[in-house]
Design a protein around this motif. Structure first.
Motif, PDB file in Angstrom:
ATOM      1  N   VAL A 165     -46.470  27.890  -8.087  1.00 26.22           N
ATOM      2  CA  VAL A 165     -46.356  27.532  -9.556  1.00 26.22           C
ATOM      3  C   VAL A 165     -45.088  26.882 -10.053  1.00 26.22           C
ATOM      4  N   GLY A 166     -44.299  26.577  -9.034  1.00 28.08           N
ATOM      5  CA  GLY A 166     -43.159  25.407  -9.639  1.00 28.08           C
ATOM      6  C   GLY A 166     -41.705  26.360  -9.785  1.00 28.08           C
ATOM      7  N   ARG A 167     -41.605  27.757  -9.227  1.00 25.26           N
ATOM      8  CA  ARG A 167     -40.465  28.130  -9.286  1.00 25.26           C
ATOM      9  C   ARG A 167     -39.555  27.611  -8.094  1.00 25.26           C
ATOM     10  N   SER A 168     -38.185  27.420  -8.482  1.00 27.60           N
ATOM     11  CA  SER A 168     -37.181  27.277  -7.755  1.00 27.60           C
ATOM     12  C   SER A 168     -36.143  28.289  -7.596  1.00 27.60           C
ATOM     13  N   ARG A 169     -36.221  29.109  -8.610  1.00 27.21           N
ATOM     14  CA  ARG A 169     -35.323  30.228  -8.693  1.00 27.21           C
ATOM     15  C   ARG A 169     -36.154  31.376  -8.955  1.00 27.21           C
ATOM     16  N   LEU A 170     -35.746  32.495  -8.822  1.00 28.14           N
ATOM     17  CA  LEU A 170     -36.233  33.625  -8.992  1.00 28.14           C
ATOM     18  C   LEU A 170     -35.344  34.980  -9.616  1.00 28.14           C
ATOM     19  N   ILE A 171     -35.847  35.797 -10.290  1.00 25.00           N
ATOM     20  CA  ILE A 171     -34.738  37.002 -10.641  1.00 25.00           C
ATOM     21  C   ILE A 171     -35.124  37.833  -9.923  1.00 25.00           C
ATOM     22  N   VAL A 172     -33.917  38.450  -9.181  1.00 28.17           N
ATOM     23  CA  VAL A 172     -34.450  39.488  -8.370  1.00 28.17           C
ATOM     24  C   VAL A 172     -33.144  40.343  -7.903  1.00 28.17           C
ATOM     25  N   ARG A 173     -33.247  41.719  -7.554  1.00 29.86           N
ATOM     26  CA  ARG A 173     -32.276  42.254  -7.158  1.00 29.86           C
ATOM     27  C   ARG A 173     -31.450  41.689  -5.837  1.00 29.86           C
ATOM     28  N   PRO A 174     -30.183  41.261  -5.681  1.00 29.15           N
ATOM     29  CA  PRO A 174     -29.783  40.783  -4.463  1.00 29.15           C
ATOM     30  C   PRO A 174     -29.523  41.786  -3.309  1.00 29.15           C
ATOM     31  N   ARG A 175     -29.387  41.160  -2.123  1.00 28.24           N
ATOM     32  CA  ARG A 175     -28.973  41.895  -1.156  1.00 28.24           C
ATOM     33  C   ARG A 175     -27.711  42.707  -1.182  1.00 28.24           C
ATOM     34  N   PRO A 176     -27.682  43.982  -0.819  1.00 24.21           N
ATOM     35  CA  PRO A 176     -26.411  44.557  -0.897  1.00 24.21           C
ATOM     36  C   PRO A 176     -25.313  44.091   0.206  1.00 24.21           C
ATOM     37  N   ARG A 177     -24.167  43.932  -0.006  1.00 19.71           N
ATOM     38  CA  ARG A 177     -23.200  43.264   1.107  1.00 19.71           C
ATOM     39  C   ARG A 177     -22.577  44.728   1.628  1.00 19.71           C
ATOM     40  N   VAL A 178     -22.868  44.558   2.925  1.00 15.91           N
ATOM     41  CA  VAL A 178     -22.283  46.100   3.661  1.00 15.91           C
ATOM     42  C   VAL A 178     -21.294  45.565   4.714  1.00 15.91           C
ATOM     43  N   VAL A 179     -20.075  46.208   4.360  1.00 15.30           N
ATOM     44  CA  VAL A 179     -18.853  45.929   5.337  1.00 15.30           C
ATOM     45  C   VAL A 179     -19.161  47.064   6.399  1.00 15.30           C
ATOM     46  N   VAL A 180     -18.933  46.722   7.511  1.00 14.81           N
ATOM     47  CA  VAL A 180     -18.973  47.715   8.673  1.00 14.81           C
ATOM     48  C   VAL A 180     -17.680  47.773   9.574  1.00 14.81           C
ATOM     49  N   VAL A 181     -17.228  48.925   9.710  1.00 12.18           N
ATOM     50  CA  VAL A 181     -15.648  48.951  10.215  1.00 12.18           C
ATOM     51  C   VAL A 181     -15.871  50.156  11.334  1.00 12.18           C
ATOM     52  N   SER A 182     -15.539  49.830  12.465  1.00  9.98           N
ATOM     53  CA  SER A 182     -15.180  50.967  13.730  1.00  9.98           C
ATOM     54  C   SER A 182     -13.885  51.481  13.775  1.00  9.98           C
ATOM     55  N   THR A 183     -13.813  52.848  13.669  1.00 16.93           N
ATOM     56  CA  THR A 183     -12.386  53.204  14.067  1.00 16.93           C
ATOM     57  C   THR A 183     -12.143  53.749  15.384  1.00 16.93           C
ATOM     58  N   GLY A 184     -11.025  53.841  15.955  1.00 11.07           N
ATOM     59  CA  GLY A 184     -11.063  54.309  17.034  1.00 11.07           C
ATOM     60  C   GLY A 184      -9.904  53.408  18.003  1.00 11.07           C
ATOM     61  N   SER A 185      -8.918  54.032  18.399  1.00 14.97           N
ATOM     62  CA  SER A 185      -7.976  53.316  19.414  1.00 14.97           C
ATOM     63  C   SER A 185      -8.263  53.114  20.744  1.00 14.97           C
ATOM     64  N   GLU A 186      -9.491  53.766  21.081  1.00 17.04           N
ATOM     65  CA  GLU A 186      -9.896  53.622  22.470  1.00 17.04           C
ATOM     66  C   GLU A 186     -10.916  52.314  22.408  1.00 17.04           C
ATOM     67  N   LEU A 187     -11.027  51.570  21.272  1.00 18.53           N
ATOM     68  CA  LEU A 187     -12.092  50.693  21.213  1.00 18.53           C
ATOM     69  C   LEU A 187     -11.643  49.234  21.610  1.00 18.53           C
ATOM     70  N   THR A 188     -12.543  48.570  22.379  1.00 18.98           N
ATOM     71  CA  THR A 188     -12.474  47.096  22.625  1.00 18.98           C
ATOM     72  C   THR A 188     -13.654  46.260  22.157  1.00 18.98           C
ATOM     73  N   GLU A 189     -13.267  45.152  21.966  1.00 15.64           N
ATOM     74  CA  GLU A 189     -14.446  44.233  21.570  1.00 15.64           C
ATOM     75  C   GLU A 189     -15.001  43.904  22.657  1.00 15.64           C
ATOM     76  N   ALA A 190     -16.592  43.910  22.530  1.00 14.57           N
ATOM     77  CA  ALA A 190     -17.567  43.477  23.624  1.00 14.57           C
ATOM     78  C   ALA A 190     -16.947  42.186  24.142  1.00 14.57           C
ATOM     79  N   GLY A 191     -16.899  42.095  25.499  1.00 14.71           N
ATOM     80  CA  GLY A 191     -16.797  40.647  26.210  1.00 14.71           C
ATOM     81  C   GLY A 191     -15.248  40.643  26.595  1.00 14.71           C
ATOM     82  N   GLN A 192     -14.211  41.466  25.888  1.00 16.90           N
ATOM     83  CA  GLN A 192     -12.846  41.682  26.268  1.00 16.90           C
ATOM     84  C   GLN A 192     -12.776  42.555  27.514  1.00 16.90           C
TER      85      GLN A 192
END
Ligand code: AMP
Ligand code: MG
Length: 407
Positions: A165-192
């Protein structure tokens, strides 16, 4: 100790749907519409052919058969694209392609399969019904129709219709932006490389994926050691891009449970024992100048994911404006006995299937909250309510169906 429901109610009282925003069509995919989309013009926009064939006057072909074909001179060709300048005169026809505009005067299209495919003249061996193989203007959508209502979830078909129907833009609720943090001094990044006593951070990948599966945009910050200054600095830095913060670890009563200490200091966050298994310690509140919601989830990998299911996912769905907030629930029969501590709601890792037309669940894991492999085998969580200690084999149980598809 507070109940799962009370904790969720408290969260949902704080979480608001995000304010609507105009987004490009593809960015709106997966979001919830907050406007009615109205068609400015009909669909199809003009009468056109549904097949490749010949545009005819029905009178000229109504008697056609194998034995006495109708033979008509072909006066032109009309392809999809340009407007048809042609008119079909009595006794003549026009070759036409699928989607091409109907020439004036024609009132049926004979499919090419019913003809000899002639170019100068065509022999037609079957008679179409009058009006057949014509897609009529407005047959799908009329000008002024509301084709998508506010509140619609925009999946592939809805995105296609909005474009149509010709719409290139739509009014919507946007996706929430989620920040994810792991805490712990025992943690290592996968692959390290792993030093003795250290473990891989599986929570920040799992929770980031879970946030995406819930419809959010997720940023995985990764690992922050159990250092209050570093944690406070990281969280404060991340506030600029976060609609929600999710941390894991550091919310129980250990000596280095810094999340509790830091969030209590820089935010308005409360830490509670929630009557559930797994996932008992939970932090929730707000931090920063915009009162950004923050979830302090427990560190054990299964506790973190189950807590996400129970509390974070419904909150993200509310921010999206999506309904229902909860996963689909079904009643299933359990193939083996399930046990649960009295007074707690248990979320048990199960495999859900259908046997003889009925849902059946089978436990796939012990209840230890470190048993991530069992969580990965499960496609559902059986929910045993607070007042039930045992569900016997063959008895019904309520099940949350986990569908883990991304984006
Ligand atoms: P905590 O809540 O910080 O005491 O952590 C509880 C348990 O979960 C401990 O065994 C941690 O090592 C483990 N754990 C904490 N964070 C993570 C993570 N990001 N990935 C995997 N395991 C974790
Ligand atoms: Mg910890």
């Amino acid at each position: 100790m507070i109940s799962v429901q009370a904790h969720l109610d408290r969260i949902l009282a704080v979480i608001e749907p995000l304010s609507p925003l105009q987004l490009g069509l593809m960015d709106a995919h997966g979001c919830v519409l907050t406007e009615d989309v109205v068609a400015p013009a009909p669909l199809p926009g003009f009468d056109n052919s549904a097949v490749d064939g010949y545009a005819v006057r029905w009178d000229d072909v109504s008697g056609a058969s194998e034995h006495s074909p109708a033979v008509l001179p072909v006066t032109g060709d009309v392809a999809a694209g340009p407007a048809s300048p042609l008119r079909v005169q009595p006794g003549l026809c026009v070759r036409i392609m699928t989607g091409a505009m109907m020439p004036a005067g024609a009132d049926a299209v004979v499919p090419v399969e019913w003809t000899d495919g002639g170019v100068a003249s065509v022999s037609i061996t079957r008679a179409p019904a009058v009006g057949s193989n014509i897609r009529r203007s407005g047959e799908d959508v009329q000008a002024g129709d509301v084709v998508l209502e506010a509140g619609s979830h925009l999946g592939s078909a809805q995105i296609g219709l909005a474009a149509a129907v010709g719409r290139s833009r739509l009014i919507v609720r946007p996706r929430p932006r989620v920040v994810v943090v792991s805490t712990g001094s025992e943690l290592t990044e996968a692959g390290q490389p792993l030093l003795p006593g250290r473990i891989v951070d599986s929570n920040s990948p799992a929770l980031t994926a879970a946030a995406i599966e819930a419809g959010a945009i997720a940023y995985r910050v990764g690992i922050v050691p159990d250092d209050p200054r570093e944690l406070a600095a990281t969280l404060e830095d991340q506030l600029v891009r976060a609609d929600v913060l999710v941390t894991s670890g550091g919310v129980s009563v250990g000596a280095y449970d810094v999340v509790k200490e830091v969030l209590s200091r820089i935010g308005t966050v409360s830490f509670d024992k929630v009557a559930m298994q797994p996932g008992m310690p939970q932090g929730f509140g707000t931090i920063g100048p915009d009162s950004t919601p923050v979830f302090g989830l427990p560190g054990n990998p299964v506790s973190a994911l189950v807590s996400f299911e129970a509390f974070v996912r419904p909150a993200l769905r509310k921010m999206l404006g999506a309904t229902p907030l909860e996963r689909p629930r079904v009643r299933a029969v359990t193939s083996a006995a399930l046990t649960s501590p009295l007074g707690k709601r248990s979320f048990l890792r199960v495999s859900l299937g259908v046997e003889q037309g009925a849902y059946v669940v089978t436990p796939v894991s012990g209840t230890g909250s470190h048993l991530l492999a069992g969580m990965a085998r499960a496609n559902a969580l059986a929910v045993v309510p607070e007042d039930v200690e045992r569900v016997a084999a063959g008895d019904p149980v309520e099940v949350l169906v986990l569908e883990r598809r991304g984006r």
